[in-house]
Design an enzyme around this catalytic site. Structure first.
Site, PDB file in Angstrom:
ATOM      1  N   GLU A  85       0.819  -1.201   0.000  1.00 59.71           N
ATOM      2  CA  GLU A  85       0.000   0.000   0.000  1.00 59.71           C
ATOM      3  C   GLU A  85       0.856   1.256   0.000  1.00 59.71           C
ATOM      4  OE1 GLU A  85      -2.124  -1.471   3.621  1.00 59.71           O
ATOM      5  OE2 GLU A  85      -1.611   0.507   4.391  1.00 59.71           O
ATOM      6  N   CYS A  98       3.625   8.450   0.479  1.00 59.22           N
ATOM      7  CA  CYS A  98       4.236   7.579   1.471  1.00 59.22           C
ATOM      8  C   CYS A  98       4.326   6.195   0.860  1.00 59.22           C
ATOM      9  CB  CYS A  98       3.380   7.571   2.738  1.00 59.22           C
ATOM     10  SG  CYS A  98       3.975   6.438   3.998  1.00 59.22           S
ATOM     11  N   CYS A 105       6.815  -6.854   7.350  1.00 56.68           N
ATOM     12  CA  CYS A 105       7.931  -6.310   8.130  1.00 56.68           C
ATOM     13  C   CYS A 105       8.274  -7.300   9.233  1.00 56.68           C
ATOM     14  CB  CYS A 105       7.507  -4.974   8.740  1.00 56.68           C
ATOM     15  SG  CYS A 105       8.817  -4.131   9.672  1.00 56.68           S
ATOM     16  N   CYS A 109       7.283  -4.126  15.960  1.00 57.51           N
ATOM     17  CA  CYS A 109       6.850  -3.048  16.875  1.00 57.51           C
ATOM     18  C   CYS A 109       5.428  -3.317  17.381  1.00 57.51           C
ATOM     19  CB  CYS A 109       6.915  -1.691  16.181  1.00 57.51           C
ATOM     20  SG  CYS A 109       8.594  -1.242  15.691  1.00 57.51           S
ATOM     21  N   CYS A 112       2.179  -1.521  15.745  1.00 56.86           N
ATOM     22  CA  CYS A 112       2.124  -1.374  14.286  1.00 56.86           C
ATOM     23  C   CYS A 112       1.416  -2.546  13.615  1.00 56.86           C
ATOM     24  CB  CYS A 112       3.550  -1.257  13.749  1.00 56.86           C
ATOM     25  SG  CYS A 112       3.632  -0.976  11.976  1.00 56.86           S
ATOM     26  N   CYS A 326      -0.124   2.618   8.793  1.00 58.93           N
ATOM     27  CA  CYS A 326       0.659   1.524   8.214  1.00 58.93           C
ATOM     28  C   CYS A 326      -0.042   0.181   8.198  1.00 58.93           C
ATOM     29  CB  CYS A 326       1.955   1.319   9.009  1.00 58.93           C
ATOM     30  SG  CYS A 326       2.830   2.817   9.347  1.00 58.93           S
TER      31      CYS A 326
HETATM   32  N1  SAH Z   1      10.001   0.886   9.696  1.00 61.80           N
HETATM   33  C1  SAH Z   1      10.124   2.321   9.668  1.00 61.80           C
HETATM   34  C2  SAH Z   1       9.103   3.014   8.791  1.00 61.80           C
HETATM   35  C3  SAH Z   1       7.673   2.585   8.794  1.00 61.80           C
HETATM   36  S1  SAH Z   1       6.601   3.092  10.064  1.00 61.80           S
HETATM   37  C4  SAH Z   1      10.085   2.877  11.083  1.00 61.80           C
HETATM   38  O1  SAH Z   1       9.887   2.116  12.010  1.00 61.80           O
HETATM   39  O2  SAH Z   1      10.336   4.066  11.264  1.00 61.80           O
HETATM   40  C5  SAH Z   1       6.459   4.842  10.030  1.00 61.80           C
HETATM   41  C6  SAH Z   1       6.194   5.438  11.396  1.00 61.80           C
HETATM   42  O3  SAH Z   1       4.874   5.147  11.879  1.00 61.80           O
HETATM   43  C7  SAH Z   1       7.153   4.927  12.461  1.00 61.80           C
HETATM   44  O4  SAH Z   1       7.543   5.981  13.299  1.00 61.80           O
HETATM   45  C8  SAH Z   1       6.280   3.940  13.216  1.00 61.80           C
HETATM   46  O5  SAH Z   1       6.786   3.683  14.492  1.00 61.80           O
HETATM   47  C9  SAH Z   1       4.953   4.657  13.208  1.00 61.80           C
HETATM   48  N2  SAH Z   1       3.771   3.842  13.477  1.00 61.80           N
HETATM   49  C10 SAH Z   1       3.552   2.539  13.189  1.00 61.80           C
HETATM   50  N3  SAH Z   1       2.332   2.134  13.578  1.00 61.80           N
HETATM   51  C11 SAH Z   1       1.754   3.227  14.135  1.00 61.80           C
HETATM   52  C12 SAH Z   1       0.480   3.464  14.740  1.00 61.80           C
HETATM   53  N4  SAH Z   1      -0.427   2.497  14.847  1.00 61.80           N
HETATM   54  N5  SAH Z   1       0.229   4.719  15.183  1.00 61.80           N
HETATM   55  C13 SAH Z   1       1.155   5.710  15.059  1.00 61.80           C
HETATM   56  N6  SAH Z   1       2.352   5.541  14.517  1.00 61.80           N
HETATM   57  C14 SAH Z   1       2.666   4.311  14.064  1.00 61.80           C
END
Ligand code: SAH
Length: 336
Positions: A85, A98, A105, A109, A112, A326
């Site tokens: 996406e 974006c 992935c 985290c 996420c 994401c």
């Molecule tokens: N893997 C990379 C880029 C992808 S995520 C990274 O970790 O930075 C892009 C951003 O969105 C990151 O800061 C991630 O921690 C954040 N993110 C992921 N899921 C989220 C959510 N549910 N709410 C807010 N931010 C989120």
């Protein structure tokens, strides 16, 4: 292929080197969708290419448009049937896309959605480029900013991502300004240092989300591998080598990292660096239990940072009504 690679490929086919330039322009400026559209090349060459090379295309499977801010979210199918996406956002300063850097992935985290099913594979440079190109074709508008903040950890697909950035910013191609590109990482310290040495002028964003190693380890498994000391040193090194100010992303999770002592810890941590903090109200993900911090508490958190001389913005939320965060659209489509 870079223009240089395309030139040697053409000369191997016995073609003149200006053919490579023409073909590169079709691919990266005119955004052709296949060799067949390259009408100033001989029919013979076009057919030969169609027979012997693959040409990356993405099939738009779904488009969702936000009713509140015009944000569009695209679900694309890759040639192997996987889906990714990408999100298109319109800002006053231009259109921003974006993009995803991987299918799924493996960083894990806790908040996420992109990581819930693990990693399938990294994307090719062409598959990242094509997200930008397809969206340019579909919207009919130029893209001026690209953020590598969609699904995937870009530094876990390092070589392909760096090549993608070089192609995207090449003066013979779409020529997006390097300064308008942001790469976001969960914190792979060695690759952050390597990126500092690539001679690029892109912005590096580090997903911090916690100001102590202990708390960060609860949210982000990668914190077990690279501690905050090492990450802050890598950030300082990036700034030293590139002169580019670091962005720290900090998603506010109610009751988890949004208290007074969290703000104080964050201030201590980032104060020595030339940086900018971007506060993100967490996007609730069904499978996860986190709640966003209340609006007034977000503002109070921001004010505390500002009082201490830290540059801070609250990320404008866009496309919440279309599963903007994401991995949510891909997941929903997979389930269906
Ligand atoms: N893997 C990379 C880029 C992808 S995520 C990274 O970790 O930075 C892009 C951003 O969105 C990151 O800061 C991630 O921690 C954040 N993110 C992921 N899921 C989220 C959510 N549910 N709410 C807010 N931010 C989120």
């Amino acid at each position: 292929m870079t223009l240089e690679e395309l030139k040697s490929e053409m000369s191997a086919l016995g073609e003149k080197s200006f053919r490579a330039k023409q073909m590169y322009e079709w691919m990266h400026v005119k955004l052709a969708e296949d060799f067949g559209q390259m009408t100033n090349l001989s029919k013979e060459l076009r057919e030969k290419c169609q027979g012997e090379y693959s040409y990356t295309g993405l099939k738009p499977l779904r488009v969702q448009e936000s009713q509140t801010d015009g944000t569009k979210k695209f679900l694309f199918e890759l040639s192997d049937g996987n889906t990714v996406e990408s999100v298109w956002m319109r800002y006053k300063h231009g259109n921003s896309v974006c993009i995803s850097s991987q299918v799924g992935c493996r960083m894990g985290c806790a908040f996420c959605a992109s990581t819930l099913d693990g990693l399938e594979r990294g994307l090719l440079p062409s598959e990242m480029l094509e997200q930008v190109y397809a969206i340019t074709r579909l919207t009919g508008e130029r893209v001026s900013n690209v953020v590598i903040m969609g699904t995937g950890e870009p530094l876990d697909n390092y070589d392909h991502v760096v090549k993608f950035i070089r192609l995207l910013t090449d003066e013979n191609g779409l020529h997006i300004s390097q300064r308008n590109i942001t790469l976001s990482t969960c914190g792979l310290a060695p690759q952050m240092r390597a990126l500092a040495g690539e001679g690029l002028q892109i912005t590096l964003a580090l997903s911090l989300h916690a100001a102590t190693d202990e708390k960060r380890r609860q949210l982000m498994p990668i914190a077990n591998r690279y501690g905050l000391d090492e990450l802050m040193e890598a950030c300082a090194y990036y700034f030293e080598k590139t002169g580019r100010r670091i962005t720290f992303e900090y998603s506010l999770l109610s009751g988890v990292n949004d208290r007074r002592e969290d703000a104080a810890g964050l201030i201590r941590l980032v104060k020595p660096l030339n940086c900018h903090v971007n506060l993100i109200p967490v996007n609730p993900v069904k499978e996860r239990d986190f709640r966003p911090t209340a609006q007034e508490d977000v503002i109070a958190f921001k004010n505390k940072l500002e009082k201490n001389g830290i540059n801070v913005t609250i990320r404008r939320e866009m496309g919440r009504d279309i599963d903007g965060a994401c991995g949510q659209l891909r997941r929903q489509a997979l389930k269906e």
